[in-house]
Design an enzyme around this catalytic site. Structure first.
Site, PDB file in Angstrom:
ATOM      1  N   PHE A  33       0.827  -1.206   0.000  1.00 58.38           N
ATOM      2  CA  PHE A  33       0.000   0.000   0.000  1.00 58.38           C
ATOM      3  C   PHE A  33       0.863   1.257   0.000  1.00 58.38           C
ATOM      4  O   PHE A  33       1.764   1.391   0.837  1.00 58.38           O
ATOM      5  CB  PHE A  33      -0.903  -0.024   1.234  1.00 58.38           C
ATOM      6  CG  PHE A  33      -1.881   1.106   1.322  1.00 58.38           C
ATOM      7  CD1 PHE A  33      -2.851   1.275   0.356  1.00 58.38           C
ATOM      8  CD2 PHE A  33      -1.840   1.993   2.381  1.00 58.38           C
ATOM      9  CE1 PHE A  33      -3.770   2.310   0.444  1.00 58.38           C
ATOM     10  CE2 PHE A  33      -2.747   3.032   2.485  1.00 58.38           C
ATOM     11  CZ  PHE A  33      -3.713   3.193   1.505  1.00 58.38           C
ATOM     12  N   SER A 101       3.839  -6.597   2.600  1.00 59.52           N
ATOM     13  CA  SER A 101       2.865  -5.765   3.305  1.00 59.52           C
ATOM     14  C   SER A 101       1.451  -6.035   2.784  1.00 59.52           C
ATOM     15  O   SER A 101       0.987  -7.162   2.823  1.00 59.52           O
ATOM     16  CB  SER A 101       3.262  -4.293   3.170  1.00 59.52           C
ATOM     17  OG  SER A 101       2.559  -3.487   4.073  1.00 59.52           O
ATOM     18  N   MET A 102       0.744  -5.008   2.273  1.00 62.55           N
ATOM     19  CA  MET A 102      -0.577  -5.263   1.709  1.00 62.55           C
ATOM     20  C   MET A 102      -0.486  -6.215   0.529  1.00 62.55           C
ATOM     21  O   MET A 102      -1.429  -6.976   0.256  1.00 62.55           O
ATOM     22  CB  MET A 102      -1.244  -3.962   1.268  1.00 62.55           C
ATOM     23  CG  MET A 102      -2.655  -4.167   0.701  1.00 62.55           C
ATOM     24  SD  MET A 102      -3.392  -2.697  -0.032  1.00 62.55           S
ATOM     25  CE  MET A 102      -2.505  -2.589  -1.596  1.00 62.55           C
ATOM     26  N   ASP A 202       9.497  -3.578  12.974  1.00 61.41           N
ATOM     27  CA  ASP A 202       8.666  -3.120  11.863  1.00 61.41           C
ATOM     28  C   ASP A 202       7.822  -1.967  12.378  1.00 61.41           C
ATOM     29  O   ASP A 202       6.996  -2.152  13.269  1.00 61.41           O
ATOM     30  CB  ASP A 202       7.788  -4.275  11.370  1.00 61.41           C
ATOM     31  CG  ASP A 202       6.985  -3.941  10.121  1.00 61.41           C
ATOM     32  OD1 ASP A 202       6.668  -2.753   9.915  1.00 61.41           O
ATOM     33  OD2 ASP A 202       6.649  -4.871   9.361  1.00 61.41           O
ATOM     34  N   HIS A 232      10.420  -2.493   7.814  1.00 53.10           N
ATOM     35  CA  HIS A 232       9.244  -2.989   7.099  1.00 53.10           C
ATOM     36  C   HIS A 232       9.530  -3.368   5.640  1.00 53.10           C
ATOM     37  O   HIS A 232       9.157  -4.450   5.184  1.00 53.10           O
ATOM     38  CB  HIS A 232       8.129  -1.938   7.150  1.00 53.10           C
ATOM     39  CG  HIS A 232       6.881  -2.383   6.461  1.00 53.10           C
ATOM     40  ND1 HIS A 232       6.139  -3.459   6.904  1.00 53.10           N
ATOM     41  CD2 HIS A 232       6.248  -1.918   5.338  1.00 53.10           C
ATOM     42  CE1 HIS A 232       5.095  -3.632   6.099  1.00 53.10           C
ATOM     43  NE2 HIS A 232       5.150  -2.715   5.149  1.00 53.10           N
TER      44      HIS A 232
END
Length: 257
Positions: A33, A101-102, A202, A232
């Site tokens: 994202f 992530s997303m 993160d 992250h």
């Protein structure tokens, strides 16, 4: 729409079956994202050198401006990932999906929707929820303010740039959270082998997602790896070589005849 960032163009590399035992193996890599393909291309290029067909799509509303992202939804992002996946399935003997992530949530959605079509799944710091209280206010906040401060560039390695958005688009963020909420009940449908990379520090994804994913998926094989020198965006951080090498070995294993 704002012009596409020079580093945000998709990556598409054809398979070289002479390097993969005569079989054509496809790998999909999805960025996260407010990010863009630049965070996944080094990984994709490494896998392409091993002979894999690689696709790194640019999610709609990403790689241009955060205002563009606010005009898109989870359905748009998943639609792009699904189209890319269908292309790989049509052109290859086996396919593995990877996400950051997303992007991790998007490929988990794929795995839940197509349990018989994915040979394996690799996720790096995936998100399927959060403990942040302000997220609960997104249905209201998105009508009051268009954005929050950005979440890009959570990277430990000096001098590395993710080229993500400086602001977090709230309408898009709300749609993402709705996508997460719909995904979580379907996690038990995931049966493909799962390789899970998690940074010990993160600043974007909190500690909710990892136990939620690993306790719910029905994968016959779950391998968890800790990343001690990355934040992250670990795919372009200090532990990137570990991700590249271990994912390549994983892909070779799960796609073997």
């Amino acid at each position: 729409m704002t012009d596409v960032h020079p580093l945000a163009h998709p990556l598409s590399v054809a398979a070289r079956p002479e390097l993969t035992g005569g079989r054509r193996i496809g790998v999909l890599l999805s960025h996260g994202f407010t990010g863009q393909p630049a965070s996944m291309k080094p990984w994709g290029e490494y896998l392409a050198e091993q002979g894999y067909a690689v696709e790194v799509p640019r999610l709609p509303g990403h790689g241009t401006s955060w205002q563009d992202a606010n005009k898109t939804t989870w359905a748009d992002w998943y639609g792009e990932v699904s189209r890319t996946f269908d292309k790989l399935v049509a052109e290859n003997d086996a396919v593995v999906a990877c996400g950051l992530s997303m992007g991790g949530a998007l490929v988990l959605r794929l795995a839940a929707d197509h349990p018989d079509r994915l040979a394996g799944v690799v996720v790096v710091n995936p998100a399927v929820g959060t403990r942040r209280f302000d997220v609960k206010l997104l249905p209201v906040l998105k009508h009051l303010v268009p954005s929050f401060p950005g979440i890009a560039n959570d990277i430990k390695k000096p001098g590395v740039e993710e080229h993500g958005y400086a602001k977090t688009p709230l309408r898009a963020a709300h749609s993402m959270m709705q996508g997460f909420a719909a995904l979580v009940p379907d996690l038990p449908r995931i049966t493909a082998p799962l390789l899970y990379f998690r940074s010990t520090v993160d600043h974007v994804v909190d500690d909710l997602s990892q136990p939620l994913i690993t306790s719910k998926v029905s994968s016959r094989e779950i391998t968890e790896r800790s990343l001690g020198e990355s934040y992250h965006v670990a795919t372009i951080d200090n532990d990137a070589p570990q991700i590249f090498e271990e994912s390549a070995a994983f892909i070779a294993k799960v796609t073997a005849p």
